[in-house]
Design a protein around this motif. Sequence first.
Motif, PDB file in Angstrom:
ATOM      1  N   MET A   1      39.022  -3.421 -66.539  1.00  0.00           N
ATOM      2  CA  MET A   1      39.386  -2.733 -67.406  1.00  0.00           C
ATOM      3  C   MET A   1      39.146  -1.507 -66.829  1.00  0.00           C
ATOM      4  SD  MET A   1      38.405  -2.389 -71.380  1.00  0.00           S
ATOM      5  CE  MET A   1      37.389  -1.216 -70.864  1.00  0.00           C
ATOM      6  N   SER A   2      40.273  -0.669 -66.497  1.00  0.00           N
ATOM      7  CA  SER A   2      40.191   0.606 -66.343  1.00  0.00           C
ATOM      8  C   SER A   2      39.413   1.746 -66.378  1.00  0.00           C
ATOM      9  CB  SER A   2      41.468   1.173 -65.921  1.00  0.00           C
ATOM     10  OG  SER A   2      42.253   1.179 -67.336  1.00  0.00           O
ATOM     11  N   ASP A   3      39.123   2.201 -65.765  1.00  0.00           N
ATOM     12  CA  ASP A   3      38.257   3.280 -66.286  1.00  0.00           C
ATOM     13  C   ASP A   3      38.424   4.323 -67.021  1.00  0.00           C
ATOM     14  OD1 ASP A   3      35.867   6.026 -66.120  1.00  0.00           O
ATOM     15  OD2 ASP A   3      34.974   4.296 -64.438  1.00  0.00           O
ATOM     16  N   SER A   4      38.015   5.172 -67.372  1.00  0.00           N
ATOM     17  CA  SER A   4      38.583   6.561 -68.827  1.00  0.00           C
ATOM     18  C   SER A   4      38.110   7.751 -67.719  1.00  0.00           C
ATOM     19  CB  SER A   4      38.032   6.190 -70.252  1.00  0.00           C
ATOM     20  OG  SER A   4      36.929   6.003 -69.853  1.00  0.00           O
ATOM     21  N   ARG A   5      37.393   7.895 -66.986  1.00  0.00           N
ATOM     22  CA  ARG A   5      37.303   9.004 -66.730  1.00  0.00           C
ATOM     23  C   ARG A   5      38.323   9.785 -65.712  1.00  0.00           C
ATOM     24  NH1 ARG A   5      31.913   7.436 -63.691  1.00  0.00           N
ATOM     25  NH2 ARG A   5      32.790   5.511 -62.931  1.00  0.00           N
ATOM     26  N   PRO A   6      38.603  10.584 -66.348  1.00  0.00           N
ATOM     27  CA  PRO A   6      39.677  12.083 -65.465  1.00  0.00           C
ATOM     28  C   PRO A   6      39.674  11.555 -64.282  1.00  0.00           C
ATOM     29  CG  PRO A   6      37.624  13.363 -66.040  1.00  0.00           C
ATOM     30  CD  PRO A   6      37.420  12.181 -66.647  1.00  0.00           C
ATOM     31  N   VAL A   7      41.158  11.963 -63.760  1.00  0.00           N
ATOM     32  CA  VAL A   7      41.793  12.423 -62.287  1.00  0.00           C
ATOM     33  C   VAL A   7      41.428  13.218 -61.988  1.00  0.00           C
ATOM     34  CG1 VAL A   7      42.517  12.387 -60.811  1.00  0.00           C
ATOM     35  CG2 VAL A   7      42.980  10.430 -61.751  1.00  0.00           C
ATOM     36  N   THR A   8      40.432  13.938 -61.033  1.00  0.00           N
ATOM     37  CA  THR A   8      39.676  15.323 -60.487  1.00  0.00           C
ATOM     38  C   THR A   8      40.290  15.635 -58.892  1.00  0.00           C
ATOM     39  OG1 THR A   8      38.020  14.441 -59.675  1.00  0.00           O
ATOM     40  CG2 THR A   8      38.064  15.523 -61.434  1.00  0.00           C
ATOM     41  N   ALA A   9      40.534  16.918 -58.830  1.00  0.00           N
ATOM     42  CA  ALA A   9      40.887  16.100 -57.298  1.00  0.00           C
ATOM     43  C   ALA A   9      39.835  16.416 -56.079  1.00  0.00           C
ATOM     44  CB  ALA A   9      41.423  18.063 -57.200  1.00  0.00           C
ATOM     45  N   PHE A  10      39.072  15.224 -56.157  1.00  0.00           N
ATOM     46  CA  PHE A  10      37.832  14.866 -55.082  1.00  0.00           C
ATOM     47  C   PHE A  10      38.448  14.197 -53.812  1.00  0.00           C
ATOM     48  CE2 PHE A  10      35.047  11.053 -54.802  1.00  0.00           C
ATOM     49  CZ  PHE A  10      34.146  12.057 -54.743  1.00  0.00           C
ATOM     50  N   GLY A  11      38.372  15.156 -52.958  1.00  0.00           N
ATOM     51  CA  GLY A  11      39.634  14.339 -51.281  1.00  0.00           C
ATOM     52  C   GLY A  11      40.952  14.060 -51.423  1.00  0.00           C
ATOM     53  N   PRO A  12      41.596  13.043 -51.345  1.00  0.00           N
ATOM     54  CA  PRO A  12      41.350  11.673 -50.130  1.00  0.00           C
ATOM     55  C   PRO A  12      40.126  11.753 -48.946  1.00  0.00           C
ATOM     56  CG  PRO A  12      43.273  11.318 -50.424  1.00  0.00           C
ATOM     57  CD  PRO A  12      42.962  12.780 -51.025  1.00  0.00           C
ATOM     58  N   PHE A 165      48.058   2.225 -54.534  1.00  0.00           N
ATOM     59  CA  PHE A 165      47.684   3.439 -55.817  1.00  0.00           C
ATOM     60  C   PHE A 165      47.010   3.183 -56.977  1.00  0.00           C
ATOM     61  CE2 PHE A 165      48.803   6.502 -58.587  1.00  0.00           C
ATOM     62  CZ  PHE A 165      48.999   8.334 -58.206  1.00  0.00           C
ATOM     63  N   ALA A 166      46.921   2.636 -57.631  1.00  0.00           N
ATOM     64  CA  ALA A 166      46.318   2.211 -58.489  1.00  0.00           C
ATOM     65  C   ALA A 166      44.845   1.818 -58.125  1.00  0.00           C
ATOM     66  CB  ALA A 166      46.389   0.538 -59.279  1.00  0.00           C
ATOM     67  N   ALA A 167      44.024   0.832 -57.343  1.00  0.00           N
ATOM     68  CA  ALA A 167      43.109   1.109 -57.277  1.00  0.00           C
ATOM     69  C   ALA A 167      42.626   2.370 -55.949  1.00  0.00           C
ATOM     70  CB  ALA A 167      42.775  -0.037 -55.521  1.00  0.00           C
ATOM     71  N   LEU A 168      43.472   2.356 -55.343  1.00  0.00           N
ATOM     72  CA  LEU A 168      43.381   4.386 -55.444  1.00  0.00           C
ATOM     73  C   LEU A 168      42.527   5.395 -55.837  1.00  0.00           C
ATOM     74  CD1 LEU A 168      46.018   5.329 -51.865  1.00  0.00           C
ATOM     75  CD2 LEU A 168      42.891   5.563 -51.940  1.00  0.00           C
ATOM     76  N   GLN A 169      43.385   5.715 -57.045  1.00  0.00           N
ATOM     77  CA  GLN A 169      43.663   6.226 -58.249  1.00  0.00           C
ATOM     78  C   GLN A 169      42.282   5.641 -58.785  1.00  0.00           C
ATOM     79  OE1 GLN A 169      46.491   7.416 -61.450  1.00  0.00           O
ATOM     80  NE2 GLN A 169      46.126   8.989 -59.608  1.00  0.00           N
ATOM     81  N   GLN A 170      41.569   4.725 -59.279  1.00  0.00           N
ATOM     82  CA  GLN A 170      40.471   4.415 -59.671  1.00  0.00           C
ATOM     83  C   GLN A 170      38.876   5.053 -58.458  1.00  0.00           C
ATOM     84  OE1 GLN A 170      40.441   3.688 -62.765  1.00  0.00           O
ATOM     85  NE2 GLN A 170      38.516   3.150 -62.514  1.00  0.00           N
TER      86      GLN A 170
END
Length: 550
Positions: A1-12, A165-170
Amino acid sequence: MSDSRPVTAFGPDFPFAYDDWLRHPAGLGTIPPERLGTEVAVIGAGAAGIIAGHELMKLGLRPILYESARFGGRLRSEIFEGTEDIVAELGGMRFPVSSTGFYHYVDLVGLDSAPFPNPLTPAAGSTVIDLEGETHFARTLDDLPRLYHEVAAAYRAALNEHADFAALQQAVRERDVPGLKRLWDPLVAQWDERTFYDFVASSRAFQALSFRHREVFGQVGFGTGGWDSDFPNSMLEILRVNLLELDDNQHFILGGVETVLHRLWRQPAACAHWPAGTTLAGLNGGATLGRACRIARRGGGFTVTDQWGNARDYAAVLATCQSHLLTTSVAVEEALFDQKLWMALDRTRYMQAAKSFVMVDRPFWKDIDPATGRPVLSMTLTDRLTRGSYFFDNGPDRPAVICLSYSWMTDALKVLPLAPEKRIALALDALEKVYPGVDIRSHIRGNPICVSWESDENFLGAFKGALPGHYRYNHRMYGHFMQADMPPEQRGIFLAGDGISWTPAWVEGAVQTALNAVWGVMAHLGGACHAENPGPGDLWPAIGPVALPD
């Protein structure tokens, strides 16, 4: 199940948690006692310069700011004549919530934000897409014809086909550094020399569709609007925007984004060395110095000479201006930079952008047309001269603002030589074809406000747009704050700004490179981070960007 934490400008490229570094109770680091009070020159009073200055002050240094024209850089909030707080955002105007470093400072100075009226968002209320004379009214994507759904689905499929992309964003959500680098680093070699258009056109999803689908994608795009102006850019540039959700969930700063920097300039902070109540403005005598015209080596430090011939000596220099100015407006001693860095600074390509704003008597666009039951005007995306039109409501009894046109590259160059009145006339003529019978002119108050960033001698363009093959240049500029292996004559001068970052056109890039430079200055003067709160330079050897061979 995907994480509910927000996307932030972390990297890449460099997955360092700048927001965590800023928030840590230990602070960013310390300066040796004998270096406290040392003066550091900061060239440019934009976001990078003011944020770096604020943090250098907290370390116990004395940042001295130079500004060639206007405080704020490209965070420029122009107040309409005769008002106190009705603004046109001429530079940065929409700030994704993933920009956690930037919002650290927004919160610090006590400002609020609100959702930006982007197309097909609740903040816009309604959207009109007008392409090749065919007009569609929509409140959400569901209201648009099937073709638009096919375009959106095709781009999502292209992202997963070409980039997992889905794995990258996770990995971004989880701040999984090894996982993120394992996925991202191979993409650098695969896509640095290939364009955004190549990414789209070579995907199986778009190949199964028509040219019309690619054309609509270029005109309407994803998120905030059409991206055909970026089709020639390196796909890495676009992937970062998608991955870090820079084009999603955007807000604007209430009262004008320039206020963030004005407040930070006057914001007292707990500082080493300096007394309670010290501010950046106070350390600068209440005003910046003027244009920096020359930077030269002097002994172990530098001499900066301003437009009036005044020369001051500094232990270190931070240049936040647009990179081309270092070979045009500022006479920088050539030996201060390696020739490969000069190549990167000179070859960096900047994109053009133009905006045209008017103030109107009230948010009349919300009036309902009795014939259609719809608002008389909506946020508008079109292939006409205006390209994107946005509406800003300051309350029912107050003047409102319309950004009649926001355009890039060729569309921006079409209006470059024109006076504001002519630009507004052309924009109104275009919108009248979309909304026949709607009288916008009768609502306009005061004078228009327009900008073409490429015609400003202090900017020479709006923001960087990396071309294929430019990753190596970006790597040289971004990593320049790591100076331990440089010859002594090149140490002590640092670079910052969104054009130095991996994310040009986004203020988060200015914030992150400013913080890199703060670490660099601290290290150059013999300081260090606290062991429990390592800085970007401490972690660079382990998680720095992948290097491509020359």
